[in-house]
Design a protein around this motif. Structure first.
Motif, mmCIF file in Angstrom:
data_model
loop_
_atom_site.group_PDB
_atom_site.id
_atom_site.type_symbol
_atom_site.label_atom_id
_atom_site.label_comp_id
_atom_site.label_asym_id
_atom_site.label_seq_id
_atom_site.Cartn_x
_atom_site.Cartn_y
_atom_site.Cartn_z
ATOM 1 N N GLU A 35 0.837 -1.201 0.000
ATOM 2 C CA GLU A 35 0.000 0.000 0.000
ATOM 3 C C GLU A 35 0.871 1.251 0.000
ATOM 4 O O GLU A 35 0.592 2.212 -0.712
ATOM 5 N N ARG A 46 -2.130 6.551 1.760
ATOM 6 C CA ARG A 46 -2.282 5.112 1.936
ATOM 7 C C ARG A 46 -3.740 4.699 2.149
ATOM 8 O O ARG A 46 -4.177 3.670 1.604
ATOM 9 N N ARG A 50 -5.785 1.780 0.180
ATOM 10 C CA ARG A 50 -6.437 0.716 0.945
ATOM 11 C C ARG A 50 -7.910 0.591 0.554
ATOM 12 O O ARG A 50 -8.419 -0.512 0.346
#
Length: 66
Positions: A35, A46, A50
């Motif tokens: 990620e 991030r 995700r």
């Protein structure tokens, strides 16, 4: 005056990952970058990456149950 279009970064990341899959850059069973690495490469946070990956997982489960 035109309205400024809001960009949904999750959709953008999802679309880019989907394009990578379609063109064979990422194949089934292949390990994708972390990620953190994807976020850095795509210049997003991030959590955005995700959420896009979670959408892929949800889509996969939906297709499997059909």
């Amino acid at each position: 005056m035109e309205k400024i279009r809001k960009i949904n970064y999750v959709n953008e990341v999802y679309d880019q990952l989907n394009a990578m899959i379609c063109c064979g850059e990422i194949s089934e069973g292949m390990r994708i970058p972390s990620e953190m690495a994807l976020a850095k490469e795509m210049n997003v946070s991030r959590p955005v990456v995700r959420e896009a990956l979670q959408r892929f997982e949800e889509d996969k489960q939906r297709r499997a149950s059909q």
